[in-house]
Design a protein around this motif. Structure first.
Motif, short mmCIF file in Angstrom:
data_model
loop_
_atom_site.label_atom_id
_atom_site.label_comp_id
_atom_site.label_asym_id
_atom_site.label_seq_id
_atom_site.Cartn_x
_atom_site.Cartn_y
_atom_site.Cartn_z
N ALA A 21 0.84 -1.21 0.00
CA ALA A 21 0.00 0.00 0.00
C ALA A 21 0.87 1.25 0.00
O ALA A 21 0.57 2.22 -0.71
N VAL A 22 1.94 1.24 0.78
CA VAL A 22 2.83 2.39 0.84
C VAL A 22 3.51 2.60 -0.51
O VAL A 22 3.60 3.73 -1.01
N PHE A 23 3.95 1.50 -1.12
CA PHE A 23 4.61 1.62 -2.43
C PHE A 23 3.67 2.19 -3.48
O PHE A 23 4.02 3.13 -4.22
N PHE A 24 2.47 1.64 -3.57
CA PHE A 24 1.54 2.09 -4.61
C PHE A 24 1.03 3.51 -4.35
O PHE A 24 0.67 4.21 -5.28
N SER A 25 1.03 3.93 -3.07
CA SER A 25 0.65 5.31 -2.80
C SER A 25 1.72 6.29 -3.26
O SER A 25 1.44 7.47 -3.47
N LEU A 26 2.95 5.80 -3.43
CA LEU A 26 4.04 6.64 -3.90
C LEU A 26 4.38 6.38 -5.37
O LEU A 26 5.33 6.98 -5.90
N LEU A 27 3.60 5.51 -6.02
CA LEU A 27 3.90 5.14 -7.40
C LEU A 27 3.81 6.33 -8.35
O LEU A 27 4.65 6.48 -9.24
N SER A 28 2.80 7.19 -8.17
CA SER A 28 2.68 8.37 -9.03
C SER A 28 3.90 9.27 -8.90
O SER A 28 4.37 9.84 -9.89
N ASN A 83 1.19 13.61 -3.71
CA ASN A 83 1.37 12.69 -2.59
C ASN A 83 0.17 12.72 -1.66
O ASN A 83 -0.25 11.68 -1.14
N ALA A 84 -0.38 13.91 -1.43
CA ALA A 84 -1.55 14.02 -0.56
C ALA A 84 -2.73 13.25 -1.13
O ALA A 84 -3.53 12.67 -0.39
N VAL A 85 -2.84 13.23 -2.47
CA VAL A 85 -3.93 12.50 -3.13
C VAL A 85 -3.72 11.00 -2.99
O VAL A 85 -4.61 10.26 -2.55
N THR A 86 -2.55 10.53 -3.38
CA THR A 86 -2.32 9.09 -3.45
C THR A 86 -2.19 8.44 -2.07
O THR A 86 -2.61 7.30 -1.88
N VAL A 87 -1.62 9.16 -1.10
CA VAL A 87 -1.47 8.59 0.25
C VAL A 87 -2.83 8.46 0.92
O VAL A 87 -3.15 7.41 1.49
N THR A 88 -3.66 9.49 0.87
CA THR A 88 -4.99 9.40 1.48
C THR A 88 -5.81 8.31 0.79
O THR A 88 -6.57 7.59 1.45
N LEU A 89 -5.65 8.19 -0.52
CA LEU A 89 -6.34 7.14 -1.26
C LEU A 89 -5.94 5.76 -0.73
O LEU A 89 -6.80 4.89 -0.50
N VAL A 194 -7.86 4.81 -11.58
CA VAL A 194 -8.25 5.99 -12.35
C VAL A 194 -7.60 7.25 -11.79
O VAL A 194 -7.02 8.06 -12.53
N ILE A 195 -7.69 7.42 -10.48
CA ILE A 195 -7.13 8.61 -9.85
C ILE A 195 -5.61 8.63 -9.99
O ILE A 195 -5.01 9.68 -10.30
N GLY A 196 -4.96 7.49 -9.77
CA GLY A 196 -3.51 7.42 -9.90
C GLY A 196 -3.03 7.76 -11.29
O GLY A 196 -1.96 8.34 -11.48
N THR A 197 -3.86 7.40 -12.29
CA THR A 197 -3.50 7.69 -13.68
C THR A 197 -3.69 9.17 -14.02
O THR A 197 -2.87 9.77 -14.72
#
Length: 303
Positions: A21-28, A83-89, A194-197
């Motif tokens: 989860a941590v990795f994918f939240s930082l993938l973007s 980061n704020a978007v993907t981490v909260t997601l 979708v959001i990550g993209t």
């Protein structure tokens, strides 16, 4: 308060223990860095140096170094924003799992107010996003200092901390609403994909906003991401812009800032920093109201 802290601590531990989860939240963020290193970075630097070469009495080597650091901080500002978007997601995946596995219903049967449980999830997303963004800022600034950029002043750090906290809470509120609407892990994964993209595009991070068509720019201006990104860029690049564009006419600087999404115009009106902050706070307030309404509806549906 003790129950709130216990639930928040529990959710934070679950998030940071889940390395995936941590990795994918930082993938973007990783994608943005890769794009800038291998594709877009040199192009943006060359555009600055070509622009500066049109003016007399310039030092090409100095201009190139300044341009490199300006683009570095321009990109870094976008990273802090997304980061704020993907981490909260990613953090809300804990709530989705709790709901799907039936743990959430078990928690609701405990002698704890439902509002405490709800706010603990939101607080977890906010705290995790703030922690990751502060760590990211530390790394960003550390590298910048090693490259010869002056350390931010205490006042600038306080500005950035305020923007980080405000931005993180905005997306904690937005993502909570989406998490309440998603009923399964599959639906949440789809939303995350979708959001990550889109997040990097909506924030004007992959390509400078001014290079896009008017229609696309209008779409970007309907998203809060472009405004939070512009706010970070304004705070982080102000001194570097002044240094890079020394002895350059103000209208040229203004044009560059608009093309790069540092300044945003809506109907020929330049949105200043207080207006951006007010807009983001208003959007946050609206989503908090929506969160409360959805929560009340879910209570009735559970009866």
């Amino acid at each position: 308060m003790e129950q709130f802290l216990v639930f928040t601590g529990r959710n934070l531990k679950l998030y940071f223990r889940d390395k995936g989860a941590v990795f994918f939240s930082l993938l973007s963020m990783i994608i943005v860095i890769a794009l800038m290193v291998f594709f877009l970075g040199d192009m943006n630097v060359n555009e600055i140096t070509d622009l500066l070469s049109q003016f007399s009495v310039r030092n090409p080597d100095t201009d190139k170094e300044n341009a490199k650091m300006l683009i570095y901080y321009w990109t870094s500002a976008g990273i802090l924003s997304i980061n704020a978007v993907t981490v909260t997601l990613a953090v809300y995946s804990t709530m989705i799992k709790d709901r799907v596995n039936g743990k959430l219903n078990s928690i609701y049967t405990a002698p704890v107010n439902r509002a405490v449980i709800t706010t603990s999830y939101i607080a977890t997303a906010w705290v995790a996003a703030v922690m990751v963004c502060i760590f990211t800022l530390f790394v960003i600034e550390g590298y910048g200092v090693m490259q010869g950029v002056e350390l931010y002043s205490f006042f600038r750090h306080m500005q950035l901390l305020g923007v980080i906290c405000m931005n993180a809470f905005l997306y904690a509120a937005i993502m909570y609403l989406l998490a309440m609407l998603a009923k399964t892990e599959g639906a949440w994964s789809g939303i995350g994909m979708v959001i990550g993209t889109l997040v990097g595009f909506l924030g004007g991070i992959y390509v400078p906003m001014g290079t896009l068509s008017e229609g696309v720019q209008t779409i970007l201006k309907c998203s809060p991401i472009i405004y939070s990104t512009a706010l970070f860029r304004t705070v982080m690049s102000e001194n570097l812009i002044a240094e890079t564009f020394t002895n350059v006419p103000e209208e040229v600087i203004a044009g560059y800032k608009e093309v790069m999404g540092i300044d945003i115009k809506v109907s020929e009106h330049l949105i200043n920093v207080p207006e951006i902050c007010g807009l983001l706070l208003l959007i946050t307030f609206l989503f908090v109201i929506l969160d409360i309404c959805v929560l009340k509806y879910s209570k009735k549906a559970d009866r």
